[in-house]
Enzyme design. Structure first.
Site, PDB file in Angstrom:
ATOM      1  N   SER A 244       0.847  -1.191   0.000  1.00  0.00           N
ATOM      2  CA  SER A 244       0.000   0.000   0.000  1.00  0.00           C
ATOM      3  C   SER A 244       0.884   1.244   0.000  1.00  0.00           C
ATOM      4  CB  SER A 244      -0.929  -0.051   1.219  1.00  0.00           C
ATOM      5  OG  SER A 244      -1.763   1.076   1.275  1.00  0.00           O
ATOM      6  N   TYR A 267      -4.678   7.417  -6.996  1.00  0.00           N
ATOM      7  CA  TYR A 267      -3.615   6.537  -6.491  1.00  0.00           C
ATOM      8  C   TYR A 267      -3.802   6.277  -5.002  1.00  0.00           C
ATOM      9  CZ  TYR A 267       1.051   5.027  -5.008  1.00  0.00           C
ATOM     10  OH  TYR A 267       2.106   4.339  -4.441  1.00  0.00           O
ATOM     11  N   LYS A 271      -4.892   2.800  -2.815  1.00  0.00           N
ATOM     12  CA  LYS A 271      -4.125   2.249  -1.699  1.00  0.00           C
ATOM     13  C   LYS A 271      -4.993   2.109  -0.442  1.00  0.00           C
ATOM     14  CE  LYS A 271      -0.286   1.972  -4.010  1.00  0.00           C
ATOM     15  NZ  LYS A 271       0.376   0.678  -4.306  1.00  0.00           N
TER      16      LYS A 271
END
Length: 472
Positions: A244, A267, A271
């Site tokens: 992550s 993005y 995660k």
């Protein structure tokens, strides 16, 4: 080309480790005490690097790779020069090796006694079946950034250096980017996929697919290998390890926008999905929803007939890690700026940030540690899966790497509501971090269950869209 180059670098690293590292010196001294000779060649021959490639934004490619790993065979390409170029016919390290051919200076060779730190064995392998997988590290992906807000970047880095280089607010993303639909041609038909096309495919976020969904499908389809125990009496099997980000903040994700298509931080949103899936994977409230993901009998690969009747099967474990902050090319920047921000990272680490390992090698310490640590030990540290943690790659001010638990908004360090006074001065906290409450903890669990439900629905939907229901 990338596969050859990557394997070349791994072999070069292996050769250095077994011939001239601290480990090698200890092994050599130990062998001398026992009256035998230490041969680094024997160490090298125990390790094989096999290469396969996949496009995580092409789900057909993902299913085809899973089929290859579970039901087919894989191999290793011939050796290359260090820049990935092909060696002349007959060179050491190639299947056509001949003792009469002069060895290229940068070849990774199978010739015993070769000199130089860049040589090894094991090239040109083929027809290798994978018996099981002990760990799958899901780390590949894309940032989806198109640039920086330069005035904000300069201002925050100058006056709030640690926060700005750990949790930046100045990255610009490509909003709403979708995966391009690809249709298989006659030459690209995969045995796993039925020869039929659906007229419409639902929108699929590019960053979400590359970072989460492609990995999710691949890990699920690899369950026949991950669920196989090491021995008939073993009580544990494989591990699914998500990589992550430390910047997977709560305010950058919405459960109503799982793919981050409407987010200006796709993005970071992707995660956050990893955190939710991994940290809630063993909670009683999500077990029913997540169970099909871990069930190898629900995979397309096993429907192809890969599993033996009554073959022992266990449920793999899921973990989440992050690499801290390190210098990489995931953000498109000119070379001079890469040098400048790397030096800023060193300064930030020197003044106390634990989250700047800086080099990719040290950034990998947390997923590697999870992969190599015994499942029983990890289960003990995570309360049997009920108190899971996000394990981060960290360093001290001198750059000595280590693994640290990382605070996750809504989950804390392990899902426990702890005494505020005790956690107040823990290192690595975001300045505006909010202490975990019972209500926030319950909300995290509810959202985690919803995330599992939504992504499982997506998996089943795409199985229908792609027609991957052969073998029934």
């Amino acid at each position: 080309m990338k596969t050859r180059f990557t394997i070349s670098r791994l072999r070069a690293h292996l050769r250095i480790q077994v011939e001239s590292s601290t480990f090698a010196k200890k092994q050599r001294a130990k062998a001398k005490e026992q009256g035998v000779e230490y041969k680094w060649e024997n160490m090298v021959q125990r390790v094989h690097f096999l290469g396969v490639e996949v496009d995580l934004c092409d789900l057909r490619s993902v299913y085809a790779l899973a089929d290859k790993l579970v039901n087919g065979t894989v191999g290793s390409p011939d050796a290359t020069t260090m820049d990935g170029k092909k060696l002349p016919h007959g060179s050491p390290g190639t299947a056509s090796y001949s003792a009469e051919i002069e060895q290229d200076r940068w070849a990774l060779s199978q010739k015993p006694g070769s000199i130089g730190s860049q040589r090894s064995w094991g090239w040109g392998l083929s027809g290798i079946r994978i018996p099981r997988l002990d760990a799958v590290i899901l780390s590949a992906g894309i940032g989806g950034w198109v640039g920086l807000d330069w005035p904000l970047a300069v201002r925050t880095v100058l006056f709030d250096t640690i926060e700005a280089t750990t949790w930046p607010k100045y990255k610009k993303s490509n909003l709403g980017a979708l995966v391009k639909t690809s249709k298989p041609t006659g030459d690209e038909k995969q045995p796993l996929l039925e020869n039929q096309e659906k007229p419409h495919e639902p929108p699929l976020g590019e960053v979400f697919c590359a970072n989460v969904f492609g990995h999710y499908i691949l890990a699920h389809e690899l369950m026949p290998l991950l669920s196989r125990p090491t021995s008939p009496n073993a009580k544990t099997c494989g591990k699914v390890i998500w990589v992550s980000s430390i910047d997977a903040m709560e305010d950058k994700f919405s459960i109503d926008d799982l793919q981050g298509l409407e987010s200006d931080s796709p993005y970071e949103s992707s995660k956050r999905v990893m955190d939710l899936l991994a940290l809630t994977s063993k909670l009683p409230s999500t077990q029913r929803i997540s169970a099909p993901f871990f069930d190898s009998s629900k995979t397309i690969t096993v429907k192809k007939g890969s599993s033996k009747v009554n073959e022992p099967s266990l449920e793999p474990e899921m973990y989440v890690t992050h690499p801290g902050i390190f210098a990489s090319d995931i953000m498109p920047l000119p070379g001079i700026l890469v040098v400048i921000y790397t030096w800023i990272f060193y300064f930030v680490r020197w003044i106390g940030s634990p989250w700047h390992p800086i080099t990719p090698y040290k950034a990998a310490v947390s997923p590697v540690w999870i992969a190599l640590t015994g499942t029983e030990e990890l289960n003990a540290a995570e309360g049997g899966g009920l108190k899971k943690s996000k394990w981060g790659s960290a360093t001290d001010t001198s750059g000595n790497e280590r693994v640290m638990k990382t605070e996750v908004p809504g989950w804390g360090w392990n899902g426990d509501v702890e005494d505020t006074a005790e956690i107040k001065n823990r290192k690595g906290r975001k300045r505006d971090a909010v202490d975990l409450t019972k209500e926030k903890r319950e909300e995290f669990e509810i959202i985690g269950a919803k995330a599992w439900e939504k992504i499982e629905e997506m998996r089943r939907e795409w199985e229908d869209v792609l027609g991957v229901n052969s073998g029934k």
